[in-house]
Design an enzyme around this catalytic site. Sequence first.
Site, PDB file in Angstrom:
ATOM      1  N   CYS A  67      59.228  61.135  29.970  1.00 58.14           N
ATOM      2  CA  CYS A  67      60.357  60.601  30.744  1.00 58.14           C
ATOM      3  C   CYS A  67      59.884  60.019  32.075  1.00 58.14           C
ATOM      4  O   CYS A  67      59.025  60.582  32.760  1.00 58.14           O
ATOM      5  CB  CYS A  67      61.384  61.694  30.993  1.00 58.14           C
ATOM      6  SG  CYS A  67      62.829  61.099  31.888  1.00 58.14           S
ATOM      7  N   CYS A  71      61.969  64.688  37.898  1.00 53.52           N
ATOM      8  CA  CYS A  71      62.711  65.933  38.159  1.00 53.52           C
ATOM      9  C   CYS A  71      61.701  67.089  38.221  1.00 53.52           C
ATOM     10  O   CYS A  71      60.987  67.356  37.230  1.00 53.52           O
ATOM     11  CB  CYS A  71      63.717  66.175  37.054  1.00 53.52           C
ATOM     12  SG  CYS A  71      64.750  64.716  36.734  1.00 53.52           S
ATOM     13  N   CYS A  74      61.161  69.793  35.392  1.00 55.71           N
ATOM     14  CA  CYS A  74      61.253  69.430  33.974  1.00 55.71           C
ATOM     15  C   CYS A  74      59.905  69.307  33.273  1.00 55.71           C
ATOM     16  O   CYS A  74      58.979  68.639  33.762  1.00 55.71           O
ATOM     17  CB  CYS A  74      62.027  68.122  33.832  1.00 55.71           C
ATOM     18  SG  CYS A  74      62.357  67.698  32.116  1.00 55.71           S
ATOM     19  N   CYS A 142      77.859  66.589  21.573  1.00 57.51           N
ATOM     20  CA  CYS A 142      77.495  66.403  22.979  1.00 57.51           C
ATOM     21  C   CYS A 142      76.139  65.711  22.994  1.00 57.51           C
ATOM     22  O   CYS A 142      75.278  66.030  22.167  1.00 57.51           O
ATOM     23  CB  CYS A 142      77.395  67.760  23.675  1.00 57.51           C
ATOM     24  SG  CYS A 142      76.881  67.640  25.403  1.00 57.51           S
ATOM     25  N   ARG A 274      79.091  77.742  31.301  1.00 55.98           N
ATOM     26  CA  ARG A 274      78.032  78.164  30.370  1.00 55.98           C
ATOM     27  C   ARG A 274      76.920  78.918  31.086  1.00 55.98           C
ATOM     28  O   ARG A 274      76.359  78.425  32.073  1.00 55.98           O
ATOM     29  CB  ARG A 274      77.449  76.958  29.635  1.00 55.98           C
ATOM     30  CG  ARG A 274      76.370  77.371  28.608  1.00 55.98           C
ATOM     31  CD  ARG A 274      75.889  76.233  27.742  1.00 55.98           C
ATOM     32  NE  ARG A 274      76.994  75.596  27.074  1.00 55.98           N
ATOM     33  CZ  ARG A 274      77.277  74.307  27.157  1.00 55.98           C
ATOM     34  NH1 ARG A 274      76.514  73.497  27.841  1.00 55.98           N
ATOM     35  NH2 ARG A 274      78.329  73.806  26.527  1.00 55.98           N
TER      36      ARG A 274
HETATM   37  N1  SAM Z   1      67.217  63.210  30.631  1.00 59.09           N
HETATM   38  C1  SAM Z   1      68.555  63.592  30.674  1.00 59.09           C
HETATM   39  C2  SAM Z   1      69.018  64.018  32.047  1.00 59.09           C
HETATM   40  O1  SAM Z   1      68.218  64.415  32.844  1.00 59.09           O
HETATM   41  O2  SAM Z   1      70.220  63.944  32.285  1.00 59.09           O
HETATM   42  C3  SAM Z   1      68.882  64.710  29.698  1.00 59.09           C
HETATM   43  C4  SAM Z   1      67.955  65.871  29.468  1.00 59.09           C
HETATM   44  S1  SAM Z   1      67.695  66.973  30.840  1.00 59.09           S
HETATM   45  C5  SAM Z   1      66.428  67.982  30.170  1.00 59.09           C
HETATM   46  C6  SAM Z   1      69.168  67.971  30.892  1.00 59.09           C
HETATM   47  C7  SAM Z   1      69.294  69.016  31.947  1.00 59.09           C
HETATM   48  O3  SAM Z   1      68.532  70.163  31.598  1.00 59.09           O
HETATM   49  C8  SAM Z   1      68.833  68.711  33.346  1.00 59.09           C
HETATM   50  O4  SAM Z   1      69.772  67.977  34.066  1.00 59.09           O
HETATM   51  C9  SAM Z   1      68.644  70.084  33.953  1.00 59.09           C
HETATM   52  O5  SAM Z   1      69.809  70.515  34.601  1.00 59.09           O
HETATM   53  C10 SAM Z   1      68.346  70.954  32.739  1.00 59.09           C
HETATM   54  N2  SAM Z   1      66.959  71.436  32.763  1.00 59.09           N
HETATM   55  C11 SAM Z   1      65.860  70.701  32.500  1.00 59.09           C
HETATM   56  N3  SAM Z   1      64.744  71.424  32.631  1.00 59.09           N
HETATM   57  C12 SAM Z   1      65.128  72.665  33.000  1.00 59.09           C
HETATM   58  C13 SAM Z   1      64.423  73.878  33.307  1.00 59.09           C
HETATM   59  N4  SAM Z   1      63.104  73.928  33.278  1.00 59.09           N
HETATM   60  N5  SAM Z   1      65.146  74.967  33.626  1.00 59.09           N
HETATM   61  C14 SAM Z   1      66.491  74.900  33.664  1.00 59.09           C
HETATM   62  N6  SAM Z   1      67.207  73.791  33.391  1.00 59.09           N
HETATM   63  C15 SAM Z   1      66.542  72.684  33.072  1.00 59.09           C
HETATM   64 FE1  SF4 Z   2      63.753  63.123  32.408  1.00 59.45          FE
HETATM   65 FE2  SF4 Z   2      63.611  65.787  32.433  1.00 59.45          FE
HETATM   66 FE3  SF4 Z   2      64.638  64.475  34.509  1.00 59.45          FE
HETATM   67 FE4  SF4 Z   2      66.006  64.534  32.173  1.00 59.45          FE
HETATM   68  S1  SF4 Z   2      65.555  66.284  33.477  1.00 59.45           S
HETATM   69  S2  SF4 Z   2      65.659  62.764  33.514  1.00 59.45           S
HETATM   70  S3  SF4 Z   2      64.280  64.537  30.738  1.00 59.45           S
HETATM   71  S4  SF4 Z   2      62.505  64.370  33.791  1.00 59.45           S
END
Ligand code: SAM
Ligand code: SF4
Length: 342
Positions: A67, A71, A74, A142, A274
């Site tokens: 990606c 973030c 992530c 979803c 949730r």
């Molecule tokens: N890429 C898209 C986005 O960011 O909206 C969708 C996938 S992203 C993995 C979805 C959500 O998962 C993120 O907004 C975050 O809140 C949550 N998330 C991701 N990694 C995480 C982690 N290591 N621990 C807890 N929540 C996480």
């Molecule tokens: Fe990409 Fe992970 Fe951020 Fe979603 S949460 S936008 S998958 S880096």
Amino acid sequence: MTVRETAAAAVQDRSTPRHDWTLAEVEALFELPFAELVFQAASVHRRWFDPSEVQISQLLSVKTGGCAENCGYCSQSQHFKTGVGASKLMDAEAVIAKAAEAKAGGAQRFCMGAAWRDLKDRDLPKVAAMITGVKALGLETCVTLGMLNGEQAKALKAAGLDYYNHNLDTGPDYYDKVVTTRTYQDRLDTLELVREAGLSTCCGGIVGMGETRRDRAGLLQQLATLPAHPDSLPINDLMPIPGTPLGGSAPVDGLEFVRMIAVARLVCPKAVVRLSAGREHMSRELQALCFMAGANSIFVGGKLLTTPNPDRDDDAALLRELGLRPMGVAAPTPAPAVIAAE
Ligand code: SAM
Ligand code: SF4
Ligand code: DTB
């Protein structure tokens, strides 16, 4: 007023959804004595929901890794070395087969996640086919695909999408400590397009990223002052990912996590809250407190997107032990009343 009357009045006041919460008011809820906060949240929970019911969702990563966003929490960002490789978008048939398995295991909603900054039009037909196929199984649908434009949101709705997940993640003042490749306003803009397309929203955040209680209150204040509260409100406890900037964050105290759930319930009383990522490292007792404080949804299945989730059999045993059942499933014979009528 007596303490008892004050508490009863507070619960009465809190049962009606409000959209004008100030940050100071939300912070004040966090400051309530723990038992009072949980009592108020549990009371409001009962005003809108059967507290024995839990909504059951299951996740599938339909496009993993690589990606473009950064973030800091992530595993799937291409900016960090986490060991999660990039994969292609799955075929719709394979996704639908996974959804059928999830349904057979008791899931009510199937959530498909893609590691994208935004949805590209070239991927839309395949995503639409997944949504239509999953919906045809009788599951709620979803997806979480990053940013959308208005036309894409409408096309997803037309394909049979029920919910769009797009988290604000944290309070506005802490956001740029977590991600810098997009802004808070970008997230709010996509959420607006999602609402305008008539989709239900799934929007929440993460605790445990080094934020303060004020930042947590800031997130909940943002959610509670949206034109429409989120229909689903996921509270994730950070799953620390080695190799990410936030992988070494200190864990959040369990009671503080319960406070987050309780305040979410109080400021968005009609949202399905949730208890999202992080159950893997929570005790049964902590999870029970979260349900008492107003959480009424979980992810099931042994995996979230890239990280572990409790085993389905353990979850079934936990729900049984706590007397919880999937939302919409008929209640067993009521237990005898424990408080005599006055
Ligand atoms: N890429 C898209 C986005 O960011 O909206 C969708 C996938 S992203 C993995 C979805 C959500 O998962 C993120 O907004 C975050 O809140 C949550 N998330 C991701 N990694 C995480 C982690 N290591 N621990 C807890 N929540 C996480
Ligand atoms: Fe990409 Fe992970 Fe951020 Fe979603 S949460 S936008 S998958 S880096
Ligand atoms: C949400 O709030 N949590 C889910 C879902 N929406 C997409 C994702 C949790 C991901 C946890 C980390 C992982 O498994 O990679």
